[in-house]
Design an enzyme around this catalytic site. Sequence first.
Site, PDB file in Angstrom:
ATOM      1  N   PRO A 103      45.835  27.632  32.509  1.00 32.74           N
ATOM      2  CA  PRO A 103      46.646  27.033  33.375  1.00 32.74           C
ATOM      3  C   PRO A 103      46.164  27.301  34.855  1.00 32.74           C
ATOM      4  O   PRO A 103      45.551  28.518  35.086  1.00 32.74           O
ATOM      5  CB  PRO A 103      48.049  27.670  33.191  1.00 32.74           C
ATOM      6  CG  PRO A 103      47.968  28.422  32.006  1.00 32.74           C
ATOM      7  CD  PRO A 103      46.392  28.568  31.634  1.00 32.74           C
ATOM      8  N   GLY A 107      47.243  32.538  38.003  1.00 35.16           N
ATOM      9  CA  GLY A 107      46.798  34.091  37.939  1.00 35.16           C
ATOM     10  C   GLY A 107      45.870  34.186  36.747  1.00 35.16           C
ATOM     11  O   GLY A 107      45.575  35.377  36.238  1.00 35.16           O
ATOM     12  N   LEU A 108      45.482  33.248  36.106  1.00 35.44           N
ATOM     13  CA  LEU A 108      44.801  33.696  34.821  1.00 35.44           C
ATOM     14  C   LEU A 108      43.192  33.297  34.983  1.00 35.44           C
ATOM     15  O   LEU A 108      42.335  33.271  34.130  1.00 35.44           O
ATOM     16  CB  LEU A 108      45.213  32.758  33.541  1.00 35.44           C
ATOM     17  CG  LEU A 108      46.516  33.202  33.039  1.00 35.44           C
ATOM     18  CD1 LEU A 108      46.941  32.244  31.880  1.00 35.44           C
ATOM     19  CD2 LEU A 108      46.510  34.390  32.522  1.00 35.44           C
ATOM     20  N   GLY A 109      42.951  33.149  36.327  1.00 34.25           N
ATOM     21  CA  GLY A 109      41.538  32.909  36.569  1.00 34.25           C
ATOM     22  C   GLY A 109      40.842  31.710  36.277  1.00 34.25           C
ATOM     23  O   GLY A 109      39.583  31.651  36.119  1.00 34.25           O
ATOM     24  N   SER A 110      41.347  30.642  36.495  1.00 28.60           N
ATOM     25  CA  SER A 110      41.153  29.321  35.963  1.00 28.60           C
ATOM     26  C   SER A 110      39.840  28.807  36.867  1.00 28.60           C
ATOM     27  O   SER A 110      38.813  28.328  36.144  1.00 28.60           O
ATOM     28  CB  SER A 110      42.098  28.334  35.832  1.00 28.60           C
ATOM     29  OG  SER A 110      42.419  28.154  37.119  1.00 28.60           O
ATOM     30  N   ALA A 112      37.805  30.581  38.540  1.00 28.12           N
ATOM     31  CA  ALA A 112      36.544  31.654  38.229  1.00 28.12           C
ATOM     32  C   ALA A 112      35.714  31.296  36.776  1.00 28.12           C
ATOM     33  O   ALA A 112      34.599  31.295  36.666  1.00 28.12           O
ATOM     34  CB  ALA A 112      36.771  33.103  38.403  1.00 28.12           C
ATOM     35  N   ALA A 113      36.618  31.025  35.881  1.00 26.07           N
ATOM     36  CA  ALA A 113      36.211  30.631  34.424  1.00 26.07           C
ATOM     37  C   ALA A 113      35.327  29.412  34.771  1.00 26.07           C
ATOM     38  O   ALA A 113      34.371  29.275  34.104  1.00 26.07           O
ATOM     39  CB  ALA A 113      37.556  30.736  33.506  1.00 26.07           C
ATOM     40  N   ASP A 154      38.366  38.516  39.868  1.00 21.19           N
ATOM     41  CA  ASP A 154      38.481  37.612  38.804  1.00 21.19           C
ATOM     42  C   ASP A 154      37.015  37.051  38.491  1.00 21.19           C
ATOM     43  O   ASP A 154      36.546  37.173  37.156  1.00 21.19           O
ATOM     44  CB  ASP A 154      38.960  36.181  39.424  1.00 21.19           C
ATOM     45  CG  ASP A 154      40.361  36.307  39.597  1.00 21.19           C
ATOM     46  OD1 ASP A 154      41.103  37.190  39.591  1.00 21.19           O
ATOM     47  OD2 ASP A 154      41.124  35.248  39.497  1.00 21.19           O
TER      48      ASP A 154
HETATM   49  O1  PMV Z   1      46.093  35.354  41.340  1.00 21.25           O
HETATM   50  P1  PMV Z   1      44.711  35.889  40.818  1.00 21.25           P
HETATM   51  O2  PMV Z   1      44.876  36.392  39.261  1.00 21.25           O
HETATM   52  O3  PMV Z   1      43.669  35.137  40.999  1.00 21.25           O
HETATM   53  O4  PMV Z   1      44.562  37.179  41.177  1.00 21.25           O
HETATM   54  C1  PMV Z   1      44.691  37.639  42.605  1.00 21.25           C
HETATM   55  C2  PMV Z   1      44.502  38.988  42.634  1.00 21.25           C
HETATM   56  C3  PMV Z   1      44.752  39.533  44.205  1.00 21.25           C
HETATM   57  O5  PMV Z   1      44.641  41.050  44.128  1.00 21.25           O
HETATM   58  C4  PMV Z   1      46.103  39.046  44.634  1.00 21.25           C
HETATM   59  C5  PMV Z   1      43.696  38.911  45.251  1.00 21.25           C
HETATM   60  C6  PMV Z   1      42.352  39.221  44.868  1.00 21.25           C
HETATM   61  O6  PMV Z   1      41.474  38.583  45.205  1.00 21.25           O
HETATM   62  O7  PMV Z   1      42.013  40.285  44.157  1.00 21.25           O
END
Ligand code: PMV
Length: 315
Positions: A103, A107-110, A112-113, A154
């Site tokens: 998704p 916050g699951l890194g879509s 970057a993946a 990520d």
């Molecule tokens: O939202 P995500 O899973 O891409 O994570 C962000 C993590 C943070 O610490 C909030 C930001 C970062 O760049 O590390």
Amino acid sequence: MKSSAPGKIILFGEHAVVYNRPALAVPVTQVHADVEVLDSPRAGIFIHAPGIDLHAELNSLPPDHPIASVILKVFSTLRLPSPTGRRAGDEGGVEISITSSIPVASGLGSGAAVSVALIRALSSFISHPLLDEEVNTLAFEIEKLHHGTPSGIDNTVITYNKPVYFIKGQPMETFKVGKPFTIVVGDTGISAPTKESVGDVRLLWLRDTSNFENYFNEIAQIALIARRSIEHGRPELLGELMDHNHSILQSLTVSSPELDKLVGAARNAGALGAKLSGGGRGGNMIALVDQAGAESVAQALISAGAKRTIITEVR
Ligand code: PMV
């Protein structure tokens, strides 16, 4: 040429990691981004990403488009003149197809993946396969283009596809999982750009530096103890650490009523602890569960409004 990259969750340390504190993240292989690069009879580079309704020739996209920028970056890093000039005298072109079950903005890194899978598939396709370290560096460049001041966690966990103990700017460290444990991921379904929550935390930190430094120090302690507990095969200790980390994230203002509701529902359904994961304000939360209790916690999350859940084993 095909390449696949997993999603990820941050177990501990989000936000504090932007301020050079350690964070722990693990891959989530149940969801992934997949890229295939193929020769095509028609000239040009065609990109198909049905999930975002993108069917376009590279040259028709702005250079800072999230996918175009990855392709252009791969070519410039490899010092190849221009993507379309890939094969002088060759009439044909390239088809790139991108699919992802991760998704977006949750916050699951879509992002970057997709970057990691695309960098690997494309560089291998043009006979310049890159080392993990190079893939990671490139994916970080892309994260910086789109996410302001990312820590790099990520792209690192996704490139190496292993649990990582991450401190910004330091060499990547993986860690051993002494005993596997089970996490339920619950998605609020609310898309929340990490850039915004990171930006808001920065403003608050500027205004109230000593308190925020204290919060980050507490989170750093939690991440350290968590790493030790995982390595020593005592994952059951993570529950309390998650609860504590979540309460600090609330103080950083990055939780939300929906996240708090899911965190509460998971705890009530027997989770050993729960917290938001990633940028916050929406996106996902995670709960530590006994393997046997995973389904009932996932069910409780759905009843409390989660749009989807993933049960994943960390090993
Ligand atoms: O939202 P995500 O899973 O891409 O994570 C962000 C993590 C943070 O610490 C909030 C930001 C970062 O760049 O590390």
